[in-house]
Design a protein around this motif. Structure first.
Motif, PDB file in Angstrom:
ATOM      1  N   ARG A   1      70.764 -40.161  18.047  1.00 54.51           N
ATOM      2  CA  ARG A   1      69.813 -41.216  18.398  1.00 54.51           C
ATOM      3  C   ARG A   1      68.407 -40.643  18.345  1.00 54.51           C
TER       4      ARG A   1
ATOM      5  N   VAL B   1      64.819 -40.996  20.325  1.00 54.55           N
ATOM      6  CA  VAL B   1      64.334 -41.436  21.631  1.00 54.55           C
ATOM      7  C   VAL B   1      62.809 -41.402  21.653  1.00 54.55           C
ATOM      8  N   SER B   2      62.206 -42.542  22.041  1.00 51.28           N
ATOM      9  CA  SER B   2      60.753 -42.621  22.147  1.00 51.28           C
ATOM     10  C   SER B   2      60.385 -43.465  23.353  1.00 51.28           C
ATOM     11  N   GLN B   3      59.085 -43.629  23.570  1.00 52.42           N
ATOM     12  CA  GLN B   3      58.614 -44.419  24.696  1.00 52.42           C
ATOM     13  C   GLN B   3      58.682 -45.916  24.409  1.00 52.42           C
ATOM     14  N   PHE B   4      58.978 -46.293  23.180  1.00 54.12           N
ATOM     15  CA  PHE B   4      58.995 -47.694  22.812  1.00 54.12           C
ATOM     16  C   PHE B   4      60.330 -48.324  23.194  1.00 54.12           C
ATOM     17  N   GLN B   5      60.267 -49.557  23.644  1.00 54.31           N
ATOM     18  CA  GLN B   5      61.478 -50.284  24.024  1.00 54.31           C
ATOM     19  C   GLN B   5      62.122 -50.897  22.784  1.00 54.31           C
ATOM     20  N   GLY B   6      63.375 -50.643  22.594  1.00 52.59           N
ATOM     21  CA  GLY B   6      64.100 -51.312  21.520  1.00 52.59           C
ATOM     22  C   GLY B   6      64.249 -50.527  20.238  1.00 52.59           C
TER      23      GLY B   6
ATOM     24  N   LYS C   1      59.008 -53.353  14.141  1.00 50.44           N
ATOM     25  CA  LYS C   1      59.735 -53.014  15.353  1.00 50.44           C
ATOM     26  C   LYS C   1      58.822 -52.821  16.560  1.00 50.44           C
ATOM     27  N   THR C   2      57.507 -52.727  16.337  1.00 52.77           N
ATOM     28  CA  THR C   2      56.610 -52.479  17.462  1.00 52.77           C
ATOM     29  C   THR C   2      55.202 -52.897  17.094  1.00 52.77           C
TER      30      THR C   2
END
Length: 399
Positions: free
Chosen positions: A153, A155-160, A296-297
């Motif tokens: 995976r 992993v970042s600070q962004f949701q989703g 996505k963001t």
């Protein structure tokens, strides 16, 4: 020796220090100590069992080692196993035994490819023949070989979003950051990122950065280093050293896949999707950049001409756009816009949008209405001339 006496023995840590005859009844009388005699109490320490590598991906081979604490003559090591897939595992089964020669203290069993979902527990014990008697040690502490599916995976600070962030792999029941060796070059990192983006179905690699492990990572396990050719379907198919207790001498990979940052679209007001426009040198120009609805963001925008940033825009939601009004004289050249995301260790910039080539000049182009009017006038004139020629020809023929 006294006629009525008992033997008093002094033993410390299994060694007879002295033996005294003590007279029974009346005052205690003690003889001189006898000679010392050593008494050995047999107690074999358990061996140690070890599974290597500690990380075993599905379909990989592995080895099990059984090692005695020290060398004993006439020593035999036996390796046992039991499968743990069922709710009530069976008793330990003998895998094999080997009597060691010389000063050897280790036996090794090479096991074939481990299947998905397979979990096998191993233990070993030692047997020593001494003075025609057989002594057995307790069983070693068990070690387990587990087939790791090892999903990954980002992993970042962004949701989703799942297509950008720091790389982690699931192993031994927890998520472990992937730590790459400092000596691995950009091509090695790109190969790992290519496999990850393919495995996550996130398109191609857009950006990959080696970052330092944060204080939050201290005290946890790290996976790696990882070496890939770039052709693997899953990261577990790459060469993986295993789990480490730190990433002090390495770098955690931060990967941005192409699907995380769809291409923005550039357009010029009044020209639709034209790839080139002409602007009178005294006229202004309005350019708009739109972020794809599939983004996505949120992202900010940058407008470039001839490779130089001339405007920046605020962060917008996917599907929204930002416009820039260019005052005269407008700079000629190739215009592009970019989506920019902040929140990673490194600034992340999308690929360029479609380009629009702008040319400028001193002549004022006629309006579309004038052009249409002129064309209509020309067509009417041509029609009149044709009509006059036809009529004249018919008149001549009639005469």
């Amino acid at each position: 020796m006294y006629p009525l006496a008992s033997l008093r023995i002094t033993v410390v840590c299994g060694i007879l220090l002295a033996a005294d005859w003590v007279k029974e009844g009346g005052a205690e009388e003690i003889s001189e100590p006898s000679n010392s005699v050593n008494i050995t109490i047999p107690s074999l320490p358990p061996p140690v069992v070890l599974v290597q590598p500690d990380f075993i991906p599905v379909g990989a081979n592995y080895s099990v080692y059984c090692q005695a604490a020290r060398h004993f003559p006439n020593m035999t090591l036996s390796l046992y196993y039991r499968e743990l897939q069922s709710a009530s595992p069976e008793e330990l089964q003998l895998l094999g035994s080997l009597t060691l020669e010389g000063t050897d203290t280790v036996i090794r069993a090479r096991l074939p490819k481990i299947a998905a979902g397979e979990r096998v527990e191993y233990s070993c014990r030692m047997e020593v023949i001494y003075s025609q008697r057989l002594y057995r040690s307790p069983f070693s502490a068990p070690a387990t070989a587990t087939a790791e599916e090892a999903p990954v995976r980002l992993v970042s600070q962004f949701q989703g979003p799942v297509c950008a962030g720091k790389l982690q792999m699931f192993a031994k029941g927890s998520w472990a950051p992937v730590c790459q060796d400092r000596n691995q070059g950009p091509s090695d990192r790109d190969a790992v990122a290519l496999v990850v983006c393919r495995q996550l179905r996130c398109g191609d690699v857009h950006q990959v950065n080696p970052t330092s492990s944060s204080p939050a990572h201290r005290g946890e396990l790290f996976m790696g280093p990882v070496e890939c050719s770039g052709k693997e379907a899953n990261l577990r198919e790459c060469s993986i050293k295993g789990l480490e207790s730190s990433c002090y001498k390495g770098r955690v990979l931060e990967i941005v896949c192409s699907d995380f940052l769809p291409l923005p679209t550039l357009s010029v007001l009044g020209y639709g999707g034209a790839s080139s426009v002409y602007v009178y040198e005294k006229h202004e120009l309005e350019i708009s950049c739109t972020l794809s609805p599939q983004g996505k963001t949120d992202a900010a925008f940058e407008l470039e001409v001839r490779g130089q940033t001339i405007f920046t825009g605020p962060a917008m939601h996917p599907g929204q756009s930002v416009s820039w009004r260019l005052d005269p004289p407008v700079s000629p050249g190739e215009y592009k816009c970019y989506a920019v995301v902040y929140g990673f260790d490194y600034r992340t910039k999308s690929s360029a949008s479609n380009s629009v080539i702008v040319t400028t000049g001193p002549w004022f182009p006629p309006s579309p209405g004038l052009i249409v009017g002129a064309l209509i006038t020309i067509l009417i004139g041509v029609g009149i001339l044709v009509y006059m020629c036809v009529c004249r020809k018919r008149k001549e023929e009639s005469e």
